[in-house]
Design a protein around this motif. Structure first.
Motif, short mmCIF file in Angstrom:
data_model
loop_
_atom_site.label_atom_id
_atom_site.label_comp_id
_atom_site.label_asym_id
_atom_site.label_seq_id
_atom_site.Cartn_x
_atom_site.Cartn_y
_atom_site.Cartn_z
N UNK A 102 1.05 -0.96 0.12
CA UNK A 102 -0.05 -0.02 -0.12
C UNK A 102 0.89 1.14 0.02
N UNK A 103 0.64 2.35 -0.91
CA UNK A 103 1.18 3.48 -0.74
C UNK A 103 0.02 4.53 -0.42
N UNK A 104 0.34 5.44 0.47
CA UNK A 104 -0.71 6.45 0.74
C UNK A 104 0.22 7.60 0.41
N UNK A 105 -1.18 8.30 -0.41
CA UNK A 105 -0.55 9.52 -1.13
C UNK A 105 -0.92 10.87 -0.25
#
Length: 128
Positions: free
Chosen positions: A1-4
Motif C-alpha cells: 500500500x502507498x499512502x498518497x
C-alpha cells in the motif's frame, strides 16, 4: 500500500457556530459544503486548505469532552503549515487567539507555535 497524503481530518465541535467562525473567518479555510443531517441532529461542514487537504467540522448533541492535557494517548494535535510564522501569529493575536511563544524544533530547525481552537483542541503552526 502507498499512502498518497492526508485527505481530511474530522473535528467535533461543542458549539458549531463558534467553531465554524473560527475555522472559516480566523483560520481562513474555504467552505466546500455544509449540510444539516436531521437524523443525527448534526451539522457537517467540509472545509479545504490551500493544498487540498480537508477538515470536516461536525456538531453532535452533547459530545463528551476529550482529554488533551495532560498529554493523553491518541492524536496529539493538528499541525498547519504556514510560509511566514510571525505574520500568522500576528493574525491570530489580532483575532484574540492566544499563542505560545515561538519555538525552534531542535531536530529540524523549523519554527513553530501552538494555539487552541474554541474547544481547546491543540493546533500547531509550523513554518516551512
Amino acid at each position: 500500500m502507498k499512502l498518497a497524503g492526508i485527505h481530511h481530518v474530522a473535528i467535533i465541535a461543542s458549539d458549531y457556530a463558534r467553531s465554524k467562525r473560527f475555522y472559516v473567518e480566523v483560520l481562513g479555510l474555504e467552505v466546500v459544503a455544509e449540510a444539516y443531517r436531521e437524523a443525527r441532529g448534526s451539522w457537517k461542514l467540509d472545509l479545504r486548505l490551500a493544498d487540498g487537504t480537508q477538515v470536516e467540522l461536525f456538531s453532535f448533541p452533547a459530545p463528551p469532552p476529550r482529554v488533551s492535557r495532560p498529554e493523553a494517548c491518541g492524536l496529539r494535535h493538528l499541525a498547519l503549515r504556514v510560509a511566514d510564522l510571525d505574520e500568522a501569529v500576528q493574525h491570530l493575536r489580532a483575532h484574540a487567539v492566544a499563542t505560545e511563544p515561538v519555538r525552534v524544533d531542535e531536530y529540524t530547525g523549523g519554527r513553530f507555535t501552538f494555539f487552541a481552537d474554541p474547544d481547546g483542541l491543540p493546533l500547531e503552526l509550523y513554518e516551512g
